[in-house]
Design a protein around this motif. Structure first.
Motif, PDB file in Angstrom:
ATOM      1  N   PRO A   1       0.854  -1.294  -0.163  1.00 15.92           N
ATOM      2  CA  PRO A   1      -0.140  -0.089  -0.050  1.00 15.92           C
ATOM      3  C   PRO A   1       0.860   1.301   0.035  1.00 15.92           C
ATOM      4  O   PRO A   1       1.927   1.081   0.307  1.00 15.92           O
ATOM      5  CB  PRO A   1      -0.756  -0.178   1.362  1.00 15.92           C
ATOM      6  CG  PRO A   1       0.239  -0.886   2.236  1.00 15.92           C
ATOM      7  CD  PRO A   1       0.762  -1.908   1.313  1.00 15.92           C
ATOM      8  N   ASP A   2       0.167   2.454  -0.336  1.00 12.68           N
ATOM      9  CA  ASP A   2       0.924   3.732  -0.456  1.00 12.68           C
ATOM     10  C   ASP A   2       0.971   4.386   1.006  1.00 12.68           C
ATOM     11  O   ASP A   2       1.819   4.847   1.553  1.00 12.68           O
ATOM     12  CB  ASP A   2       0.204   4.541  -1.127  1.00 12.68           C
ATOM     13  CG  ASP A   2       0.130   4.055  -2.639  1.00 12.68           C
ATOM     14  OD1 ASP A   2       1.291   3.799  -3.040  1.00 12.68           O
ATOM     15  OD2 ASP A   2      -0.853   3.936  -3.180  1.00 12.68           O
ATOM     16  N   ILE A   3      -0.007   3.938   1.876  1.00  8.75           N
ATOM     17  CA  ILE A   3      -0.117   4.340   3.216  1.00  8.75           C
ATOM     18  C   ILE A   3      -0.683   2.961   3.828  1.00  8.75           C
ATOM     19  O   ILE A   3      -1.725   2.442   3.302  1.00  8.75           O
ATOM     20  CB  ILE A   3      -1.249   5.612   3.360  1.00  8.75           C
ATOM     21  CG1 ILE A   3      -0.787   6.800   2.598  1.00  8.75           C
ATOM     22  CG2 ILE A   3      -1.199   5.961   4.802  1.00  8.75           C
ATOM     23  CD1 ILE A   3      -1.735   7.849   2.418  1.00  8.75           C
ATOM     24  N   TYR A   4      -0.206   2.776   5.096  1.00 11.12           N
ATOM     25  CA  TYR A   4      -0.717   1.812   5.976  1.00 11.12           C
ATOM     26  C   TYR A   4      -0.679   2.145   7.378  1.00 11.12           C
ATOM     27  O   TYR A   4       0.135   2.990   7.834  1.00 11.12           O
ATOM     28  CB  TYR A   4       0.028   0.493   5.517  1.00 11.12           C
ATOM     29  CG  TYR A   4       1.340   0.442   5.863  1.00 11.12           C
ATOM     30  CD1 TYR A   4       1.646  -0.099   7.344  1.00 11.12           C
ATOM     31  CD2 TYR A   4       2.305   0.776   5.091  1.00 11.12           C
ATOM     32  CE1 TYR A   4       3.499  -0.146   7.389  1.00 11.12           C
ATOM     33  CE2 TYR A   4       3.583   0.713   5.255  1.00 11.12           C
ATOM     34  CZ  TYR A   4       4.225   0.221   6.581  1.00 11.12           C
ATOM     35  OH  TYR A   4       5.571   0.261   6.762  1.00 11.12           O
ATOM     36  N   ILE A   5      -1.632   1.649   8.150  1.00  8.91           N
ATOM     37  CA  ILE A   5      -1.722   1.938   9.656  1.00  8.91           C
ATOM     38  C   ILE A   5      -1.943   0.186  10.355  1.00  8.91           C
ATOM     39  O   ILE A   5      -2.736  -0.383  10.117  1.00  8.91           O
ATOM     40  CB  ILE A   5      -3.017   2.580   9.896  1.00  8.91           C
ATOM     41  CG1 ILE A   5      -2.957   3.906   9.263  1.00  8.91           C
ATOM     42  CG2 ILE A   5      -3.123   2.793  11.439  1.00  8.91           C
ATOM     43  CD1 ILE A   5      -4.331   4.838   9.256  1.00  8.91           C
ATOM     44  N   GLN A   6      -0.857   0.177  11.079  1.00  8.67           N
ATOM     45  CA  GLN A   6      -0.905  -1.114  11.731  1.00  8.67           C
ATOM     46  C   GLN A   6      -1.741  -1.029  13.056  1.00  8.67           C
ATOM     47  O   GLN A   6      -1.874   0.054  13.716  1.00  8.67           O
ATOM     48  CB  GLN A   6       0.634  -1.524  12.239  1.00  8.67           C
ATOM     49  CG  GLN A   6       1.257  -1.886  11.064  1.00  8.67           C
ATOM     50  CD  GLN A   6       2.901  -2.365  11.225  1.00  8.67           C
ATOM     51  OE1 GLN A   6       3.514  -2.028  12.205  1.00  8.67           O
ATOM     52  NE2 GLN A   6       3.467  -3.313  10.462  1.00  8.67           N
TER      53      GLN A   6
END
Length: 186
Positions: free
Chosen positions: A70-75
């Motif tokens: 992904p271009d942006i990811y949040i864990q």
């Protein structure tokens, strides 16, 4: 040749009249060069529109695209290693979309109107004129004021006033006849 990145400092105040919220934040974002690419603009816009509770998990930006990353990811802070939200600022093929959906809990695709060949995959789509205007104004330091009202967006900085529209996809909840809220809960 490895692609290069550059850090952008963005101070943003986002006011969303649709859900009555206003948030200020400072974001330091790595973006790929050249800085004026439409992908970079979509990345910056997406980060500006994320609600504050998503920033508590510190979104990570991947400026160099590789495969279905992904271009942006949040864990997820609780279950380390499990990505809760993947955000793409580019079009995905049907097979890429299917693979990505198996690797994350939630997936969002953000695009511009010129990438309409895969519009059904986009959860939020901005008109291409706004993206082009913003891409010509990207600098190392940005100060944006964003106002969202119904399906229109206005962005001001020290020198420019830019406005445009967006098309809301299925993950954009309609609160009533003309008010929308981007559903990033869960």
């Amino acid at each position: 040749m490895a692609s290069q990145t550059q850090l952008i400092n963005l101070w943003v105040e986002t006011t969303n009249l649709n859900n009555g919220t206003s948030e200020k934040r400072h974001i330091t974002v790595p973006i790929a060069t050249p800085t004026y690419s439409k992908k970079n603009v979509l990345t910056l816009l997406t980060l500006c529109l994320l609600p504050q509770f998503k920033f508590n998990s510190k979104p990570k930006v991947n400026p160099n695209i590789q495969h279905i990353n992904p271009d942006i990811y949040i864990q997820d802070d609780v279950h380390l290693g499990i990505d809760r939200l993947w955000i793409y600022t580019r079009s995905l093929s049907a097979s890429e979309l299917k693979k990505a959906q198996h690797k994350c809990q939630k997936l969002l695709c953000i695009g511009s109107a010129e990438t309409s060949e895969l519009i059904n995959n986009h959860d939020l789509q901005f008109n291409s004129a706004l993206i082009e205007q913003l891409s010509s104004n990207i600098q190392k330091k940005l100060n944006w004021n964003i106002l969202i009202d119904e399906e229109s967006i206005a962005i001001t900085d020290s020198e420019h006033y830019l406005s445009g529209n967006f098309i809301a996809g299925p993950k954009f909840k309609k609160l009533n006849s003309n008010q929308y809220h981007f559903d990033l809960t869960g």
